[in-house]
Each structure stands twice: as C-alpha cells, then as structure tokens.
Design an enzyme around this catalytic site. Structure first.
Site, PDB file in Angstrom:
ATOM      1  CB  SER A   1     -57.441  34.963  52.608  1.00 25.06           C
ATOM      2  OG  SER A   1     -58.505  34.378  51.921  1.00 25.06           O
TER       3      SER A   1
ATOM      4  CG  ASP B   1     -58.994  37.702  27.421  1.00 27.85           C
ATOM      5  OD1 ASP B   1     -59.676  37.581  28.463  1.00 27.85           O
ATOM      6  OD2 ASP B   1     -58.847  38.785  26.815  1.00 27.85           O
TER       7      ASP B   1
ATOM      8  CG  HIS C   1     -59.883  31.894  56.037  1.00 26.44           C
ATOM      9  ND1 HIS C   1     -59.119  31.173  55.146  1.00 26.44           N
ATOM     10  CD2 HIS C   1     -59.997  33.140  55.504  1.00 26.44           C
ATOM     11  CE1 HIS C   1     -58.778  31.952  54.134  1.00 26.44           C
ATOM     12  NE2 HIS C   1     -59.292  33.144  54.332  1.00 26.44           N
TER      13      HIS C   1
END
Length: 433
Positions: free
Chosen positions: A144, A358, A411
């Site tokens: 993951s 940023d 998953h």
C-alpha cells in the site's frame, strides 16, 4: 546497542538508528528509528541478502509477527528481513498529540510533519542500509503506502535496490488528491452495493443505527463522538478480504433492549471505538492526503470537498429519501479532528498541512522510464483503496515492471495470501513465470 532473542523458528534482533529529521540538514535535529531484524533460526549465521518491509499507512509501525506468520515465512527462506518502523511510528520517535506540542505551535508542528512522507522514509532507508548490508543493495517489499515509498525509491535511489516488490501500492505519478478521491468514491459505492447484495438485512440495520446516532449523539468511553459520518467511515472494512463479513457481524449486534428502550450495545460501542480511534496511528490522519501532494497545489481537505460531488454519500439525504446509507472508506475529513479525542488537539496542525503549498515532487518519470531494477507489482482488480487504473498507468511508465493483476485478493492480499503473493512477485522479478 542491539538486542537479540528468539521466537519459534526465528531469531530477532532489535536495532535503533539515529537519522536527521531533515536529510538536507544532516547537522541539524535528529530522530530515532527502530527496526526489527528477523532471520530463520537455522540460517542465523549465514550471509543472506536483505529484504526490507515498508508498511502501509501512512502512520503504522511494522507488523509484530510471532514466528513465521503471513508472508514472513516465505521471505525467511532466502532473506534476512528488516521490519522498519517508519519515522513517527511504532518504537521510532513518536509523533502524536502528546509529543507534537514539544515542537511549538501548529505551524511548527506542520513543518515538522512535512518530513514524514515517502521522500524522507526512503532517505532513512538509504541512511541505514550501509550499516546493515555493508553497502550492498537490498530488496524492498512495499504494501500500500509502502508501495508509494518503493516507487519513490526507484525514482531517487535505485542503486540501493536489488529488486522491488509492490502489493496494492502503485500510486499515480501525477494525480492530485482530488483525482484520487474522484476515482475512489465510485469504487467505494460499488463495494457498499456488493455488501448490501450479500447481506440485504444490513440495509435496514445501517439506517436504524444512523437514525439512532442522529437522535442521541453518543459519546464512547474514550470520548469519541460517534456521529453518523464517523459511523459511515466503518466502510474502511470493506477494503479487506473478510471486511464485508466483519461489518455484517458488527451491525447485527448493534442494539440491546434496556428499560429505557433500544440502546447501542456495549459490545458494539467497544468494537467501533477500536476501529475508529486514531490514538495508535495519528499520522495516518495528519499526513494521509499529503502523501499525494506534489508542487504548489494544496490538498485542502480533498476527500471532504470531492465527497460533495457524490451526494449519494450524504447521510441526511439518504435518511430523508428512505434510501440505503452508503459507507465511506479510506479517507480523512476535517470532522475527524472534532470527533476523535486523539486528534482534537491537532486540528490546527492538520489545517496547516491541508493548506501547505510547498510540497516536493515525489516521482521522477524520466528516471522511472529508464528503470533497470527488477520490479513486480500485485495490482488487485477490485482494490477499494488504490485505484487499479492509476496503478496500471504507473506500471506502464516504469521500465521493466511486471504486473500481476488479480481479483483473488483484496487490498490485504499480502496478509491473507502472503506466501503465494510473495512467491509470485519474486518469480516475476526473476523471469521464472
């Protein structure tokens, strides 16, 4: 100082490393990393190649295995394994509501947490690799979010890799968090529909629970405010192989008769509290959306904003229209920092991170296209957490990457089918299949 000890069939050695908080400022502040070395007992004295496990999350420490559980037994047939507690997790220097105030105010805390993404984790790996391998490259297994880290590794330090194995973790190279969630909500809706098709009785149960929460607004024993939105987030269970069944068994024991009428049972509340609390992994909530951030565009509570584009997830609308209540999934929302006592003191810090503009780029498409490191990735066809289309697009962009696309697993395939999954990926990197 290292400490070694034994479990059935394995020898464990605990390591602690000091690394810079900011690798661009090696003389500045440092933090501590914890990692647990595991080797098969009969191979403890052998010179073996290393495999580093990069845990999913973000914000979770490495698995605490006993013996040769899950994929670990297969790995130990040929590797010395390092279970790394990524910065801020497990036994590494913690980052939570208790420790973050040491940094100062919300702005200073957000600046600190900006160093807890895949880029810093990979530089941590490169800092400790020479100390363990003598400079030899190692193999990484990324589950993951750990796969996101592995792709960053391929982008910035491929010389450190012997091979990369990725399970359910091929990220989009250029998608904004908004794109991630626009792809996610339809997948989540399909998972909920499949759950209700399997357990149609849960349609009414979920509505009854939601209506009860609207009327009573219960507070759990740890101080968690169980709102309807929080209840909906139990849909995160639907991303695992047994998740639909777990959710069903949870819902069926929700109510108990009392002298005052129906009430949420203690058993239900206790299990829900364990499932929803972020006390053990606050970094997940704080930097989850930041894992997708690149460049000047803020994440700005992406999952919350994009959810408004899918009105079928609105609980009030579902209850008013007599429709099924849709659960949600792996997403972080601003209301979490009101409902969860482990997160409430960090609300302003989370706002700072959501507004940040940023963020450094995480991936280098040109370097990935020229990749020569053997890479194999399991892409789960029905993955609720990571979009398969995004993953396959990335797979085509990484030179030499071989994919195994399967709907046999959800998953959590590396957990429930670990030996088979790891065996398949290793074979792919070696051209054995």
């Amino acid at each position: 100082m290292t400490v070694s000890y034994r479990q059935p069939g394995v020898v464990l050695t605990d390591h602690r490393f000091t690394v810079p908080l900011d690798h661009d400022d090696p003389a500045g502040e440092s933090i501590e990393l914890f990692a647990r070395e595991v080797v098969a007992s009969e191979k403890a004295c052998q010179d073996l190649p290393w495999l580093v496990y990069l845990q999913g999350g973000p914000g979770f420490g490495a698995n605490r295995f006993v013996g040769k559980q899950a994929w670990l037994g297969r790995a130990l047939k040929e590797f010395r394994v390092l279970l790394l507690d990524q910065r801020g997790t497990g036994h590494s220097t913690p980052a939570n509501r208790q420790t973050l105030p040491l940094r100062g105010g919300p702005g200073a805390q957000a600046d600190y947490l900006a160093h807890f993404r895949a880029d810093s984790i990979v530089r941590d790996c490169e800092a400790i690799r020479p100390r363990l391998t003598g400079g030899a490259p190692w193999t990484v297994l990324g589950q993951s979010f750990g796969g996101f880290c592995a792709v960053h590794y391929l982008s910035t330090a491929p010389e450190g890799l012997r091979a990369a194995l990725i399970t359910g973790g091929l990220p989009s190279l250029d998608a904004h968090a908004d794109d991630v969630y626009r792809a996610a909500y339809p997948r989540i809706e399909r998972k909920v529909a499949a759950h209700y098709a399997r357990y149609p009785q849960d349609i009414e149960r979920a509505r009854q629970i939601a209506e009860h929460l609207v009327r009573h607004e219960p507070v759990l024993s740890n101080g968690y405010r169980l709102t309807v939105e929080a209840f909906q987030s139990l849909g995160i269970l639907l991303g695992g192989g047994e998740g639909s069944h777990r959710l069903h068994y949870l819902l069926e024991e929700a109510f108990v008769r009392t002298p005052q009428g129906p009430a949420l049972s203690d058993a239900f509340q206790e299990e829900v509290q364990g499932l929803l609390s972020y006390a053990g992994h606050p970094l997940y909530a704080l930097v989850h959306e930041a894992c997708y951030a690149q460049g000047e565009r803020p994440t700005a509570w992406s999952a919350e904003r994009v959810r408004a584009e899918f009105p079928q997830f609105d609980a009030a609308k579902a209850l008013a229209d007599d429709g099924p209540l849709l659960f949600t999934g792996e997403s972080v929302h601003p209301w979490l920092f009101d409902t969860d006592p482990a997160l409430r003191p960090l609300r302003e810090t989370a706002e700072e991170l959501a507004a940040r503009t940023d963020w450094r780029p995480l991936y280098d498409p040109a370097r990935l296209a020229a990749n020569e490191v053997p890479v194999a990735a399991a892409v789960y066809h029905d993955d609720m957490y990571v979009d398969p289309e995004h993953s396959l697009r990335t797979a085509r962009a990484i030179g030499g990457l071989r994919t195994w696309v399967t709907n046999e697993f959800e998953h959590d395939g590396v957990r429930v089918g670990g030996p088979r999954v790891l065996d398949r990926l290793l074979a792919l990197t070696r051209d054995e299949v």
